[in-house]
Structures are given as C-alpha cells and as structure tokens.
Design an enzyme around this catalytic site. Sequence first.
Site, mmCIF file in Angstrom:
data_model
loop_
_atom_site.group_PDB
_atom_site.id
_atom_site.type_symbol
_atom_site.label_atom_id
_atom_site.label_comp_id
_atom_site.label_asym_id
_atom_site.label_seq_id
_atom_site.Cartn_x
_atom_site.Cartn_y
_atom_site.Cartn_z
ATOM 1 N N TYR A 1 -31.071 3.292 -4.628
ATOM 2 C CA TYR A 1 -30.189 3.810 -5.692
ATOM 3 C C TYR A 1 -30.439 3.066 -6.999
ATOM 4 O O TYR A 1 -30.593 3.676 -8.059
ATOM 5 C CB TYR A 1 -28.735 3.680 -5.244
ATOM 6 C CG TYR A 1 -27.724 4.267 -6.201
ATOM 7 C CD1 TYR A 1 -27.530 5.641 -6.281
ATOM 8 C CD2 TYR A 1 -26.938 3.445 -7.011
ATOM 9 C CE1 TYR A 1 -26.589 6.184 -7.153
ATOM 10 C CE2 TYR A 1 -25.993 3.985 -7.877
ATOM 11 C CZ TYR A 1 -25.816 5.349 -7.938
ATOM 12 O OH TYR A 1 -24.880 5.882 -8.799
ATOM 13 N N LYS B 1 -31.839 4.536 -10.603
ATOM 14 C CA LYS B 1 -31.079 4.485 -11.853
ATOM 15 C C LYS B 1 -31.829 3.697 -12.938
ATOM 16 O O LYS B 1 -31.730 4.019 -14.122
ATOM 17 C CB LYS B 1 -29.676 3.924 -11.603
ATOM 18 C CG LYS B 1 -28.812 4.828 -10.719
ATOM 19 C CD LYS B 1 -28.591 6.213 -11.336
ATOM 20 C CE LYS B 1 -27.613 7.060 -10.554
ATOM 21 N NZ LYS B 1 -27.361 8.382 -11.181
#
Length: 276
Positions: A169, A173
């Site tokens: 994740y 990002k």
Amino acid sequence: MEIKGKTVIVTGAARGIGRGIAEAFAAEGANVVAADLGSLAAKAAGDWNYALAAEAELAGVASEIGERGGSCAALEVDVADRASCQRLVEHTIEEFGRLDVIVNNAGIVQSGLVADFAESDWDRIFAVNVKGIFLMSQAALPHLQQAGGVIINIASVAGKRGYSRMGAYCASKFAAIGLTQSMAAELAEYSIRVNAICPGNIDTSMWFDHLSKSALRQRQYGTKSVDDTFAAVIDDLVPLGRAQTPADIAEAALYLTRAQNVTGISLNVAGGFEMN
Ligand code: NAI
C-alpha cells in the site's frame, strides 16, 4: 477554476471519501459523475479481503445528491481496466458534454509482512491505486486539454512514510505521488494542474473492514473492538486529536480545484499525523 457548471468525475464515489467529494462538488453546482465498480465489483475484486461497493451503494449516491437538488450521474467503472475507463469518459461526455476535473480516489488496501505478502495482492493494489490513476488520466486528457482542467489524486500519508505491514500500500501511494508530480510537470503547458491529497485516518470501510482488524491482530493497543482501536490510533498518533472526515478531504479537493497557481503538491489532511 470556478466549479459551478463544470463536470467532475470522482472514482470510488459509492461510499467513504469519494462519496464525500462527490457530494461537495455537487453542492457547489458541478455536474458530478459518481463512478464505482457497481455490478463489476464481484468480478473485478475477486475474493478481496473486504467487500467493495456494489450497485445499491452507487445508485444511492446519485439519488441522494439528486434529492438535495444536485446534478449527479452514477456510472460504473473498473479503474484497472483501460476500456472501462474510456467508456466512463465517453459516457460522461454524452451525459454532460464536457469534462473539467477528475478525482482519482478509487483505492484498495491489504496489509501484511513483505516476507509472505501474496504477489496477486501486490499486483491488484498497484492495478487499482497506481495504474488506475494512469488509465483514468489518459482517458480524460483529451477532454481536460480542451477545458484546461484539474486532476486530483487521492494518495495517503502512507505515500510520505513507510509503515510496517503496509509495504504494498505504501509503495502504491508513493507511486501515486510520483505520478502526480510527473503529470504536473508534463501538463503545465496546457494549464492542467495535477495535485495529490494525502488523507490521514478516516473511518471508512478501508479502516473498519481491514486496517483496524489488522491493528487488532497486531495487539498494538490492547483494544478489543475496531471502534476502540480506531480511537486509540487517533489518540496516540494525531496531534490535533481527531480523525479526519470525508468532508475534510472534499474541502481540500475544492481548494485544489480553485487554486490556479498550485500544481504538483501532495497536501496532507491528517491533523498533523504527517508533516512532510
Ligand atoms: P472505501 O473502501 O470506503 O472506498 C473506496 C472505493 O473505491 C469503494 O467504493 C470501492 O468500491 C472503490 N473501488 C475499489 N476498487 C475499484 C476499482 N477497481 N474501480 C473503481 N472503484 C473501485 O475507502 P476510502 O477510505 O473511502 O478510500 C478512498 C481513497 O482514500 C483510497 O484511495 C484510499 O487509499 C485513500 N485513503 C484512505 C484513508 C482512510 O483512512 N480511509 C487514508 C488515506 C488514504
């Protein structure tokens, strides 16, 4: 950019942050396309670790905005699928005749140690959180170039700092922020502005159906329920001492749409949780 009368696509708009952004743009007089998986959810997400938004949630956003006097069409999209992104943009132009702003908000999360993280989960996270921004932006650009438009990417504080068990994740990002900066540099000559928003902690499905449970599993706070875990995280880590809301993120999206001299930034809306 003046928002009234403009057309805005918000992906991942059936619930959570995306829904808040769609409501805020509609309240400002924009024509909003609330885009989400809808009937594509089961196939697109496979056996993802928490449920993604299906048809009823997506239809509900448009009807509630309509009841309040706003202009909103609910359209299906899988942002990881090129043809689907192109269809979404075509349908938007058919419906509203122009496209001025896209908010790339759709995103998914799965936590876990890098040592045994499933490759398929890694690929899925990147397909939605990173390639989704690329595909949606590519599909929208010919129309944005006519409108001198705005692209807003919903990244995360996890795009500013690495966290344990959040490798895929966080990497996605960080990539979203890198892509934001590259597009800002490339598209400035068309007066298209590209910015990211980095939300902190918001009590959406992403948190309650996954992150809180993951934090509970780690027994970081000794809490027993997801509500208590969320509260403990906020109390422990957020200087302003309160969670963010979809409305907070929407406020930042409205600002970035209007701010004619701002491009390439990654704006934290995190109560001080992240300051870089
Ligand atoms: P959420 O899970 O409530 O909403 C995400 C939406 O994206 C869902 O409606 C889902 O159906 C949709 N979606 C997922 N895959 C899709 C695909 N392939 N195509 C189209 N739509 C798809 O989560 P939340 O919290 O509202 O997340 C929105 C964005 O904010 C995400 O990008 C997330 O990474 C980011 N974010 C969330 C934070 C939080 O604390 N909730 C913190 C920082 C960033």
